[in-house]
Design a protein around this motif. Structure first.
Motif, PDB file in Angstrom:
ATOM      1  N   ASP A 146      55.478  -5.925   8.841  1.00 45.02           N
ATOM      2  CA  ASP A 146      55.743  -7.195   8.186  1.00 45.02           C
ATOM      3  C   ASP A 146      57.205  -7.570   8.409  1.00 45.02           C
ATOM      4  OD1 ASP A 146      54.423  -9.048   5.852  1.00 45.02           O
ATOM      5  OD2 ASP A 146      56.598  -8.869   5.615  1.00 45.02           O
ATOM      6  N   GLU A 147      57.471  -8.821   8.706  1.00 41.81           N
ATOM      7  CA  GLU A 147      58.839  -9.231   9.006  1.00 41.81           C
ATOM      8  C   GLU A 147      59.727  -9.361   7.774  1.00 41.81           C
ATOM      9  OE1 GLU A 147      58.799 -12.906  11.141  1.00 41.81           O
ATOM     10  OE2 GLU A 147      58.066 -14.062   9.439  1.00 41.81           O
ATOM     11  N   GLN A 148      59.131  -9.425   6.596  1.00 39.28           N
ATOM     12  CA  GLN A 148      59.938  -9.583   5.386  1.00 39.28           C
ATOM     13  C   GLN A 148      59.910  -8.365   4.462  1.00 39.28           C
ATOM     14  OE1 GLN A 148      58.713 -13.229   3.531  1.00 39.28           O
ATOM     15  NE2 GLN A 148      59.547 -14.489   5.172  1.00 39.28           N
TER      16      GLN A 148
ATOM     17  N   TYR B 107      50.572  -3.455   8.867  1.00 43.48           N
ATOM     18  CA  TYR B 107      49.238  -3.987   9.109  1.00 43.48           C
ATOM     19  C   TYR B 107      48.570  -3.227  10.239  1.00 43.48           C
ATOM     20  CZ  TYR B 107      51.375  -7.963   6.716  1.00 43.48           C
ATOM     21  OH  TYR B 107      52.040  -8.759   5.824  1.00 43.48           O
ATOM     22  N   LEU B 108      47.254  -3.115  10.169  1.00 45.42           N
ATOM     23  CA  LEU B 108      46.455  -2.642  11.290  1.00 45.42           C
ATOM     24  C   LEU B 108      45.568  -3.810  11.714  1.00 45.42           C
ATOM     25  CD1 LEU B 108      45.372   0.935  10.141  1.00 45.42           C
ATOM     26  CD2 LEU B 108      47.391   0.232  11.453  1.00 45.42           C
TER      27      LEU B 108
END
Length: 101
Positions: free
Chosen positions: A44-46, A52-53
């Motif tokens: 996740d960028e944040q 995540y898969l």
């Protein structure tokens, strides 16, 4: 094609452990499960602790074979000690795909 996206929240000190375990599961599944087509680990960028898969299978039966197999079992045996999830974010068949019929 049957696809899904799930998220896990991982204890910060085990982030690298989760990534290693997920990537190994992906490599083993792609090499040894004929219906496995894609297995991606996404950060996740944040939120650094959310991973995540993103997985793609020939059809739901291929996913069910994966879910009943040794790589899936070993992955969850390890990560359940330090990761919460999976949270299902999306699952379904690609529109227009023959497998969706």
């Amino acid at each position: 094609m049957y696809q899904f996206l799930v998220s896990f929240t991982v204890q910060p000190e085990h982030r690298d452990d989760f990534i290693r375990a997920a990537r190994k599961t992906g490599r083993d599944s792609l090499a040894n499960e004929p219906g496995s087509h894609r297995f991606e680990v996404v950060a996740d960028e944040q939120e650094a602790d959310v991973l995540y898969l993103n997985e793609v299978y020939e059809d739901v039966d291929a996913f069910n074979a994966h879910a009943g197999g040794p790589y899936f079992t070993a992955f969850f045996a390890e990560v359940s000690a330090y990761a919460e999830g999976p949270t299902w974010l999306m699952r379904g068949n690609l529109i227009g795909d023959e497998a969706a019929a």
